[in-house]
Design a protein around this motif. Structure first.
Motif, PDB file in Angstrom:
ATOM      1  N   ASP A   1       0.810  -1.208   0.000  1.00  0.00           N
ATOM      2  CA  ASP A   1       0.000   0.000   0.000  1.00  0.00           C
ATOM      3  C   ASP A   1       0.850   1.267   0.000  1.00  0.00           C
ATOM      4  O   ASP A   1       0.347   2.366  -0.174  1.00  0.00           O
ATOM      5  N   LEU A   2       2.164   1.125   0.155  1.00  0.00           N
ATOM      6  CA  LEU A   2       3.058   2.282   0.129  1.00  0.00           C
ATOM      7  C   LEU A   2       3.578   2.586  -1.270  1.00  0.00           C
ATOM      8  O   LEU A   2       4.174   3.634  -1.490  1.00  0.00           O
ATOM      9  N   ARG A   3       3.379   1.663  -2.202  1.00  0.00           N
ATOM     10  CA  ARG A   3       3.953   1.819  -3.544  1.00  0.00           C
ATOM     11  C   ARG A   3       3.607   3.157  -4.179  1.00  0.00           C
ATOM     12  O   ARG A   3       4.470   3.802  -4.778  1.00  0.00           O
ATOM     13  N   ALA A   4       2.359   3.573  -4.058  1.00  0.00           N
ATOM     14  CA  ALA A   4       1.928   4.822  -4.696  1.00  0.00           C
ATOM     15  C   ALA A   4       2.672   6.032  -4.127  1.00  0.00           C
ATOM     16  O   ALA A   4       2.927   6.995  -4.853  1.00  0.00           O
ATOM     17  N   LEU A   5       3.043   5.989  -2.854  1.00  0.00           N
ATOM     18  CA  LEU A   5       3.769   7.108  -2.241  1.00  0.00           C
ATOM     19  C   LEU A   5       5.181   7.261  -2.801  1.00  0.00           C
ATOM     20  O   LEU A   5       5.743   8.353  -2.777  1.00  0.00           O
ATOM     21  N   PHE A   6       5.765   6.160  -3.265  1.00  0.00           N
ATOM     22  CA  PHE A   6       7.173   6.170  -3.660  1.00  0.00           C
ATOM     23  C   PHE A   6       7.391   6.012  -5.160  1.00  0.00           C
ATOM     24  O   PHE A   6       8.526   6.112  -5.613  1.00  0.00           O
ATOM     25  N   ALA A   7       6.335   5.748  -5.918  1.00  0.00           N
ATOM     26  CA  ALA A   7       6.475   5.543  -7.365  1.00  0.00           C
ATOM     27  C   ALA A   7       7.130   6.760  -7.999  1.00  0.00           C
ATOM     28  O   ALA A   7       6.887   7.892  -7.569  1.00  0.00           O
ATOM     29  N   PRO A   8       8.005   6.562  -8.960  1.00  0.00           N
ATOM     30  CA  PRO A   8       8.311   5.315  -9.648  1.00  0.00           C
ATOM     31  C   PRO A   8       9.374   4.474  -8.934  1.00  0.00           C
ATOM     32  O   PRO A   8       9.692   3.391  -9.388  1.00  0.00           O
ATOM     33  N   ARG A   9       9.934   4.963  -7.822  1.00  0.00           N
ATOM     34  CA  ARG A   9      10.921   4.173  -7.080  1.00  0.00           C
ATOM     35  C   ARG A   9      10.213   3.059  -6.325  1.00  0.00           C
ATOM     36  O   ARG A   9       8.998   3.084  -6.130  1.00  0.00           O
ATOM     37  N   ASP A  10      11.000   2.084  -5.870  1.00  0.00           N
ATOM     38  CA  ASP A  10      10.447   1.015  -5.048  1.00  0.00           C
ATOM     39  C   ASP A  10      10.114   1.553  -3.665  1.00  0.00           C
ATOM     40  O   ASP A  10      10.822   2.419  -3.134  1.00  0.00           O
ATOM     41  N   ALA A  11       9.063   1.021  -3.085  1.00  0.00           N
ATOM     42  CA  ALA A  11       8.716   1.373  -1.705  1.00  0.00           C
ATOM     43  C   ALA A  11       9.732   0.730  -0.767  1.00  0.00           C
ATOM     44  O   ALA A  11      10.313  -0.310  -1.087  1.00  0.00           O
ATOM     45  N   PRO A  12       9.976   1.340   0.397  1.00  0.00           N
ATOM     46  CA  PRO A  12      10.915   0.737   1.344  1.00  0.00           C
ATOM     47  C   PRO A  12      10.318  -0.528   1.952  1.00  0.00           C
ATOM     48  O   PRO A  12       9.104  -0.752   1.882  1.00  0.00           O
ATOM     49  N   ASP A  13      11.188  -1.343   2.569  1.00  0.00           N
ATOM     50  CA  ASP A  13      10.661  -2.465   3.343  1.00  0.00           C
ATOM     51  C   ASP A  13      10.032  -1.891   4.612  1.00  0.00           C
ATOM     52  O   ASP A  13      10.075  -0.673   4.854  1.00  0.00           O
ATOM     53  N   LEU A  14       9.446  -2.747   5.434  1.00  0.00           N
ATOM     54  CA  LEU A  14       8.713  -2.258   6.600  1.00  0.00           C
ATOM     55  C   LEU A  14       9.620  -1.538   7.596  1.00  0.00           C
ATOM     56  O   LEU A  14       9.245  -0.495   8.141  1.00  0.00           O
ATOM     57  N   ALA A  15      10.817  -2.054   7.842  1.00  0.00           N
ATOM     58  CA  ALA A  15      11.742  -1.370   8.751  1.00  0.00           C
ATOM     59  C   ALA A  15      12.096   0.011   8.183  1.00  0.00           C
ATOM     60  O   ALA A  15      12.163   0.999   8.932  1.00  0.00           O
ATOM     61  N   GLY A  16      12.312   0.087   6.874  1.00  0.00           N
ATOM     62  CA  GLY A  16      12.594   1.375   6.240  1.00  0.00           C
ATOM     63  C   GLY A  16      11.441   2.341   6.399  1.00  0.00           C
ATOM     64  O   GLY A  16      11.634   3.538   6.650  1.00  0.00           O
ATOM     65  N   TRP A  17      10.216   1.826   6.273  1.00  0.00           N
ATOM     66  CA  TRP A  17       9.041   2.682   6.435  1.00  0.00           C
ATOM     67  C   TRP A  17       8.952   3.217   7.862  1.00  0.00           C
ATOM     68  O   TRP A  17       8.665   4.393   8.067  1.00  0.00           O
ATOM     69  N   THR A  18       9.227   2.390   8.871  1.00  0.00           N
ATOM     70  CA  THR A  18       9.154   2.887  10.250  1.00  0.00           C
ATOM     71  C   THR A  18      10.225   3.945  10.495  1.00  0.00           C
ATOM     72  O   THR A  18       9.984   4.909  11.230  1.00  0.00           O
ATOM     73  N   ARG A  19      11.394   3.803   9.884  1.00  0.00           N
ATOM     74  CA  ARG A  19      12.430   4.830  10.031  1.00  0.00           C
ATOM     75  C   ARG A  19      11.980   6.143   9.379  1.00  0.00           C
ATOM     76  O   ARG A  19      12.179   7.227   9.933  1.00  0.00           O
ATOM     77  N   ILE A  20      11.368   6.049   8.199  1.00  0.00           N
ATOM     78  CA  ILE A  20      10.855   7.252   7.528  1.00  0.00           C
ATOM     79  C   ILE A  20       9.795   7.927   8.383  1.00  0.00           C
ATOM     80  O   ILE A  20       9.823   9.150   8.587  1.00  0.00           O
TER      81      ILE A  20
END
Length: 178
Positions: free
Chosen positions: A105-124
């Motif tokens: 569900d995070l893909r749209a926030l980061f497109a066209p780049r790959d979305a971060p993994d879950l640990a990366g998302w919590t750091r963001i």
């Protein structure tokens, strides 16, 4: 799940299960955790909220009338809190997510780049909270390299051992030079 308290460098972190409490009960658990962290830092004060957008005290970033920076994160019934003395940290951010959350569900926030993994998302998310703008700042603009967020920033970031089945990350801004 019983309440837990740990130290990560200059930040104190705690979490507790609010159980089936309604949102106002969950706020009570959050405020109690924050008060315990503030006391553990040798301070006291009244815990409140302040929305940087509308100025409301009904929601927004947690604040205390003491020299302490605060942050909160929620994952279902779990409440995670962080606190640091402002002499050691200008701001702090914390995020918690269940470790089985789908990041698709995070893909749209980061497109066209790959979305971060879950640990990366919590750091963001922790950086966005420490920055004070939260999701008003585009999450895809956060740049994290190793243990540092360079934009916005600088922030120190870390993923820490948290409650079973969850990932917790914290972000800390250094205090302003005197």
């Amino acid at each position: 799940m019983p309440e837990r308290l740990l130290s990560h460098g200059r930040v104190l972190i705690a979490w507790a299960d609010a159980g089936t409490a309604d949102p106002s009960g969950r706020r009570g658990v959050a405020d109690a955790l924050l008060a315990k962290l503030v006391a553990a830092l040798g301070e006291s004060g009244t815990i409140g909220r302040l929305c940087p957008t509308c100025g409301s005290t009904m929601h927004g970033r947690p604040v205390v009338d003491a020299p302490v920076a605060l942050s909160l994160g929620y994952a279902g019934a779990l409440v995670a809190a962080a606190a640091a003395r402002t002499a050691e940290a200008a701001s702090v951010g914390i995020d918690i997510e269940p470790d089985d959350r789908e990041v698709g569900d995070l893909r749209a926030l980061f497109a066209p780049r790959d979305a971060p993994d879950l640990a990366g998302w919590t750091r963001i998310e922790a950086v966005l909270k420490a920055d004070g703008r939260g999701i008003r700042l585009d999450p895809s603009r956060v740049v994290i390299e190793g243990a540092q967020a360079t934009h916005p920033g600088p922030f120190e970031v870390a993923t820490i051992d948290g409650p079973a089945g969850h990932i917790i990350s914290v972000a800390v801004a250094a205090p302003a030079p005197r």
